[in-house]
Design an enzyme around this catalytic site. Structure first.
Site, PDB file in Angstrom:
ATOM      1  N   GLU A  93      32.259  25.631  13.804  1.00 55.26           N
ATOM      2  CA  GLU A  93      30.846  24.819  13.808  1.00 55.26           C
ATOM      3  C   GLU A  93      30.294  24.484  14.765  1.00 55.26           C
ATOM      4  O   GLU A  93      31.605  23.424  14.917  1.00 55.26           O
ATOM      5  CB  GLU A  93      30.363  24.191  12.612  1.00 55.26           C
ATOM      6  CG  GLU A  93      29.179  23.859  12.428  1.00 55.26           C
ATOM      7  CD  GLU A  93      27.396  24.557  12.455  1.00 55.26           C
ATOM      8  OE1 GLU A  93      27.615  25.082  13.328  1.00 55.26           O
ATOM      9  OE2 GLU A  93      26.813  24.431  11.716  1.00 55.26           O
ATOM     10  N   ASP A  94      29.643  23.919  15.504  1.00 57.38           N
ATOM     11  CA  ASP A  94      29.491  22.685  16.223  1.00 57.38           C
ATOM     12  C   ASP A  94      29.397  21.255  15.866  1.00 57.38           C
ATOM     13  O   ASP A  94      30.279  20.126  16.106  1.00 57.38           O
ATOM     14  CB  ASP A  94      28.121  23.375  17.017  1.00 57.38           C
ATOM     15  CG  ASP A  94      26.250  23.169  16.044  1.00 57.38           C
ATOM     16  OD1 ASP A  94      27.106  23.154  15.300  1.00 57.38           O
ATOM     17  OD2 ASP A  94      25.911  23.368  16.863  1.00 57.38           O
ATOM     18  N   ASP A  97      26.626  17.048   9.921  1.00 59.74           N
ATOM     19  CA  ASP A  97      26.301  16.332  10.147  1.00 59.74           C
ATOM     20  C   ASP A  97      25.834  15.679   8.199  1.00 59.74           C
ATOM     21  O   ASP A  97      26.827  15.455   8.097  1.00 59.74           O
ATOM     22  CB  ASP A  97      24.533  16.626  10.496  1.00 59.74           C
ATOM     23  CG  ASP A  97      23.117  15.509  10.950  1.00 59.74           C
ATOM     24  OD1 ASP A  97      23.721  14.433  11.123  1.00 59.74           O
ATOM     25  OD2 ASP A  97      22.589  15.806  10.455  1.00 59.74           O
ATOM     26  N   PHE A 146      22.031  11.286  18.358  1.00 59.50           N
ATOM     27  CA  PHE A 146      21.815  13.174  18.125  1.00 59.50           C
ATOM     28  C   PHE A 146      21.870  12.761  19.496  1.00 59.50           C
ATOM     29  O   PHE A 146      21.667  12.676  20.914  1.00 59.50           O
ATOM     30  CB  PHE A 146      20.221  13.545  18.382  1.00 59.50           C
ATOM     31  CG  PHE A 146      19.805  14.710  18.049  1.00 59.50           C
ATOM     32  CD1 PHE A 146      19.863  15.173  16.754  1.00 59.50           C
ATOM     33  CD2 PHE A 146      19.663  15.423  18.953  1.00 59.50           C
ATOM     34  CE1 PHE A 146      19.733  16.372  16.702  1.00 59.50           C
ATOM     35  CE2 PHE A 146      18.868  16.491  18.966  1.00 59.50           C
ATOM     36  CZ  PHE A 146      19.284  17.284  17.521  1.00 59.50           C
ATOM     37  N   ARG A 159      21.268  23.853  25.745  1.00 56.33           N
ATOM     38  CA  ARG A 159      23.189  23.908  25.294  1.00 56.33           C
ATOM     39  C   ARG A 159      23.651  23.990  26.635  1.00 56.33           C
ATOM     40  O   ARG A 159      24.936  25.087  26.484  1.00 56.33           O
ATOM     41  CB  ARG A 159      22.605  25.486  24.576  1.00 56.33           C
ATOM     42  CG  ARG A 159      21.780  25.422  23.181  1.00 56.33           C
ATOM     43  CD  ARG A 159      21.908  26.463  22.484  1.00 56.33           C
ATOM     44  NE  ARG A 159      20.672  26.812  21.595  1.00 56.33           N
ATOM     45  CZ  ARG A 159      20.469  26.108  20.513  1.00 56.33           C
ATOM     46  NH1 ARG A 159      21.635  25.561  19.901  1.00 56.33           N
ATOM     47  NH2 ARG A 159      19.462  26.245  19.882  1.00 56.33           N
TER      48      ARG A 159
HETATM   49  P1  IMP Z   1      24.042  19.917   8.343  1.00 53.81           P
HETATM   50  O1  IMP Z   1      23.341  20.658   7.443  1.00 53.81           O
HETATM   51  O2  IMP Z   1      22.721  18.100   8.481  1.00 53.81           O
HETATM   52  O3  IMP Z   1      25.188  19.367   8.702  1.00 53.81           O
HETATM   53  O4  IMP Z   1      22.858  20.293   9.810  1.00 53.81           O
HETATM   54  C1  IMP Z   1      24.240  20.687  10.633  1.00 53.81           C
HETATM   55  C2  IMP Z   1      22.782  20.961  11.960  1.00 53.81           C
HETATM   56  O5  IMP Z   1      22.314  20.478  12.090  1.00 53.81           O
HETATM   57  C3  IMP Z   1      24.513  21.476  13.021  1.00 53.81           C
HETATM   58  O6  IMP Z   1      24.511  23.150  13.070  1.00 53.81           O
HETATM   59  C4  IMP Z   1      23.193  21.585  14.391  1.00 53.81           C
HETATM   60  O7  IMP Z   1      22.473  22.742  14.724  1.00 53.81           O
HETATM   61  C5  IMP Z   1      22.097  20.480  13.555  1.00 53.81           C
HETATM   62  N1  IMP Z   1      22.478  18.990  14.568  1.00 53.81           N
HETATM   63  C6  IMP Z   1      23.062  17.688  13.143  1.00 53.81           C
HETATM   64  N2  IMP Z   1      22.739  17.011  14.394  1.00 53.81           N
HETATM   65  C7  IMP Z   1      22.698  17.047  15.671  1.00 53.81           C
HETATM   66  C8  IMP Z   1      22.634  16.601  17.234  1.00 53.81           C
HETATM   67  O8  IMP Z   1      23.232  15.341  16.876  1.00 53.81           O
HETATM   68  N3  IMP Z   1      22.722  17.337  17.997  1.00 53.81           N
HETATM   69  C9  IMP Z   1      22.119  18.604  17.777  1.00 53.81           C
HETATM   70  N4  IMP Z   1      22.394  19.217  16.997  1.00 53.81           N
HETATM   71  C10 IMP Z   1      22.608  18.987  15.577  1.00 53.81           C
HETATM   72 MG    MG Z   2      22.342  23.951  15.193  1.00 55.16          MG
END
Ligand code: IMP
Ligand code: MG
Length: 171
Positions: A93-94, A97, A146, A159
């Site tokens: 995963e990237d 969050d 962010f 991207r």
């Molecule tokens: P989570 O469910 O809140 O953990 O969200 C994860 C997803 O939110 C990641 O796979 C990203 O696509 C997006 N995301 C969360 N933080 C960032 C950020 O700082 N930049 C870009 N995308 C983010």
């Molecule tokens: Mg994403």
């Protein structure tokens, strides 16, 4: 925009992660699943840094929107091509969050009966976490910023940036 992590720093860390993952899975057939689209750049670089036999597949998810945000329920936009039964699975995963997306995804994948299931994330923002999620391999822990670039987007843009930069920052 301000560079948080340079392309060189990212590549150096990925080489370390790849070595560690290769050592941990030595003697096993690793199956790596990338979460589209954000993890794409990381996925291809990480897999090339893991010097053991492996297979790759991709899954795409999208969140259902604000109403179900707290549940973290996600829609499978593209499912895996291959089954997971009995396999040693590494999800790539990237960024983690709140952890809601990955938490939901892990439940979906676990139900398919992999032999083992680990997570590799390039970035982690632990201060934002709403649900505890065990991330086995973390590239970098970052503050509540962010960020975009190296696969990460804002409205599908940025991207393609080689570095990871702080969205909207000066310089
Ligand atoms: P989570 O469910 O809140 O953990 O969200 C994860 C997803 O939110 C990641 O796979 C990203 O696509 C997006 N995301 C969360 N933080 C960032 C950020 O700082 N930049 C870009 N995308 C983010
Ligand atoms: Mg994403």
């Amino acid at each position: 925009m301000k560079v948080l992590l340079s392309h060189d720093a990212i590549q150096g860390r990925i080489r370390e992660m790849g070595r560690q993952i290769a050592a941990d899975y030595a003697g096993h057939e690793l199956h790596v699943v990338g979460v589209l689209k954000g993890a794409c750049a990381f996925m291809t670089d990480l897999c090339r840094a893991i010097d053991i036999p492996l297979t790759m597949d991709y899954i795409a998810v999208s969140s259902y929107g604000a109403a179900t945000k707290s549940s973290g329920e996600v829609k499978l936009v593209k499912d895996l091509d291959q089954g997971l039964e009995g396999r040693d699975l590494l999800v790539v995963e990237d960024i983690v969050d709140t952890g809601l997306t990955l938490n939901y995804l892990m439940n979906v994948l676990r139900a398919r009966g992999p032999r083992s299931l680990k997570i590799a994330a390039l970035l982690s923002k632990p201060s934002r976490r709403l649900v505890e999620i065990p991330v086995d391999y973390v590239g970098f822990t970052i503050d509540d910023l962010f960020v975009v670039g190296y696969g990460l987007d804002y409205n599908e843009k940025y991207r393609n940036l080689k570095d990871i930069v702080v969205y909207g920052s000066e310089g």
